[in-house]
Design a protein around this motif. Structure first.
Motif, short mmCIF file in Angstrom:
data_model
loop_
_atom_site.label_atom_id
_atom_site.label_comp_id
_atom_site.label_asym_id
_atom_site.label_seq_id
_atom_site.Cartn_x
_atom_site.Cartn_y
_atom_site.Cartn_z
N ASN A 269 6.79 -9.22 -0.06
CA ASN A 269 5.97 -8.02 0.05
C ASN A 269 5.16 -7.81 -1.22
OD1 ASN A 269 6.68 -6.44 2.67
ND2 ASN A 269 8.66 -7.15 1.88
N LYS A 290 -0.14 -8.84 6.03
CA LYS A 290 -0.12 -7.94 7.18
C LYS A 290 0.64 -6.67 6.81
CE LYS A 290 1.14 -7.63 12.07
NZ LYS A 290 1.75 -8.34 13.23
N PRO A 291 0.01 -5.49 6.98
CA PRO A 291 0.72 -4.23 6.70
C PRO A 291 1.87 -4.03 7.70
CG PRO A 291 -1.66 -3.90 6.81
CD PRO A 291 -1.39 -5.26 7.35
N HIS A 292 2.92 -3.40 7.24
CA HIS A 292 4.04 -3.08 8.13
C HIS A 292 4.83 -1.95 7.50
CE1 HIS A 292 7.38 -5.09 5.75
NE2 HIS A 292 6.31 -5.61 5.18
N ARG A 293 5.65 -1.30 8.33
CA ARG A 293 6.57 -0.28 7.80
C ARG A 293 7.98 -0.76 8.02
NH1 ARG A 293 6.81 4.54 5.59
NH2 ARG A 293 8.70 5.79 5.91
N SER A 294 8.69 -0.99 6.94
CA SER A 294 10.07 -1.48 7.02
C SER A 294 10.86 -0.90 5.87
CB SER A 294 10.10 -3.01 6.92
OG SER A 294 9.33 -3.60 7.94
N ASP A 298 6.10 1.95 3.48
CA ASP A 298 4.88 1.28 3.94
C ASP A 298 4.62 0.10 3.00
OD1 ASP A 298 4.28 3.03 6.10
OD2 ASP A 298 3.54 4.51 4.65
N GLY A 301 3.26 -7.19 3.99
CA GLY A 301 3.97 -8.46 3.98
C GLY A 301 3.04 -9.61 3.68
#
Length: 314
Positions: A269, A290-294, A298, A301
Motif C-alpha cells: 500500500n 488501485k484505491p481500496h478501503r481495507s 482508505d 494498493g
C-alpha cells in the motif's frame, strides 16, 4: 566454584544432546562442524569464506578443504563476492539446501524429543535460562565486543510464525491505525504456509538481533507460473537502522533466483513509504495502483514486479 559449575554444566549438556556424536543422533553423513557450516550458509543469504571463518572460528586451511569437499559433492558454489572481488562468495546449491533442510528437520526432531520430557510449565523458565547464558557469555567474544553481535537472518523456530502474526497486527495498528482485519489476513497467509508449502520453492526468514526476533519476510509461489511472491516484510521499530529491510528483501530475491523463478511480485500500500523505497532499490517496478478501503482505512494498493533470470522452478 563458578569454574567447576561451568565445567559440570558443559559435561552434562554435551552428554544430554549427544553433541559429541552428532551424526549418530541426526543420522546424516555430516560432522558437527560440517553441519554448522551448512547451517550458516543456509541462514545468511550473502556469505563469504571470511564471514564463515570469523563466525565459526575455523582455521582458513581447514575451511577451504571443507568447502572444496562440499563443492565436489554439489552442495555449494564458489565465486567472487559482488562487493569485493578479493573475497570468495559461497552459496548453497539446490542440493545443498536439500541437505540443510534434512539437517534442520532432524535437529528439530531431536530437540523436540528432548523437550517432550520437560513439563509445559517449565519450558519458559528453561528457555529464559538458556537465553541468559547466551547473552552473558556472548558478550565475551572479542569480535562481538568490538563490533556488536549484529542481526542475522535465519529460519523460524517453533512459535515464531505466530510471532509474525502478532507483531504485524500490533505494529500496523500502532503505526497506521489498521484494525483486526489486517491481522486476520496475516494469520491466513501464515496458516496457509504452515499447512502446505514446498520447502524447496517457498521459505520464511526471521531477522534476529540480540537473541530475539525483530523482522520477517516470506517467499511463496504465486498463482502465475514461474512467479514468486514476496510477503509479510516487517522490521521492528527499535531494530531499524541496521538495513534489515534491504537484507530481508535481498534474501528473497537471491532465493527466488537460485531456485529458478522468472519473476518476483508483491502487493503493498502506498502509505508504506519506507518499504516502497526498499523495493525500488532492489529493482522492483510499480506496475499497477488501485484505491481500496481495507483494515478500516482508505488506501491505494500497489503491485510491484521484479524480472529475474530465465528458468522455471523444478
Amino acid at each position: 566454584m563458578t569454574v567447576q559449575e561451568i565445567r559440570a554444566f558443559n559435561r552434562f549438556y554435551t552428554n544430554l544432546i549427544g553433541a559429541l556424536d552428532y551424526g549418530k543422533h541426526l543420522y546424516t553423513p555430516y560432522t558437527l562442524t560440517e553441519s554448522r557450516v551448512l547451517y550458516e550458509l543456509a541462514h545468511a543469504p550473502r556469505t563469504d569464506a571470511a564471514d564463515l571463518r570469523l563466525e565459526l572460528s575455523l582455521d582458513a586451511g581447514y575451511l577451504s578443504r571443507l568447502l572444496g569437499k562440499f563443492e565436489r559433492d554439489g552442495l555449494v558454489e564458489r565465486g567472487p563476492s559482488e562487493e569485493d572481488s578479493r573475497r570468495q562468495r559461497i552459496t548453497l546449491t539446490t542440493r545443498g539446501r536439500e541437505a540443510t533442510a534434512l539437517l534442520d528437520e532432524r535437529s528439530r526432531e531431536a530437540v523436540g524429543r528432548l523437550l517432550a520430557g520437560v513439563p509445559a510449565e517449565e519450558q519458559p523458565r528453561l528457555t529464559e535460562a538458556m537465553r541468559t547464558v547466551r547473552d552473558i557469555l556472548g558478550e565475551l567474544r572479542p569480535d562481538r565486543r568490538r563490533h556488536g553481535e549484529g542481526p542475522v537472518l535465519r529460519d523460524p523456530v517453533p512459535g515464531e510464525l505466530g510471532w509474525i502474526v502478532q507483531r504485524h497486527g500490533a505494529l500496523y495498528a500502532a503505526e497506521y491505525g489498521w484494525n483486526a482485519d489486517f491481522e486476520g489476513l496475516v494469520a491466513r497467509i501464515v496458516a496457509d504456509f504452515a499447512q502446505d508449502h514446498d520447502p524447496h520453492l517457498e521459505r520464511v526468514w526471521i531477522a534476529e538481533l540480540d537473541g530475539r526476533p525483530v523482522g520477517s519476510v516470506m517467499c511463496v509461489r504465486d498463482e502465475t507460473p514461474a512467479t514468486a511472491r514476496l510477503r509479510l516484510l516487517l522490521v521492528e521499530p527499535d531494530a531499524r537502522g541496521h538495513r534489515l529491510g534491504e537484507r530481508l528483501v535481498g534474501a528473497v530475491v537471491d532465493f527466488a533466483r537460485e531456485v529458478g523463478y522468472r519473476e518476483l511480485v508483491l502487493w503493498t500500500n502506498d502509505v508504506l513509504t519506507a518499504a516502497r523505497r526498499i523495493y525500488q532499490r532492489a529493482g522492483f517496478t510499480l506496475v499497477a495502483e488501485k484505491p481500496h478501503r481495507s483494515y478500516g482505512a482508505d488506501l491505494v494498493g500497489q503491485d510491484w514486479r521484479l524480472s529475474l533470470q530465465e528458468g522455471t522452478p523444478k
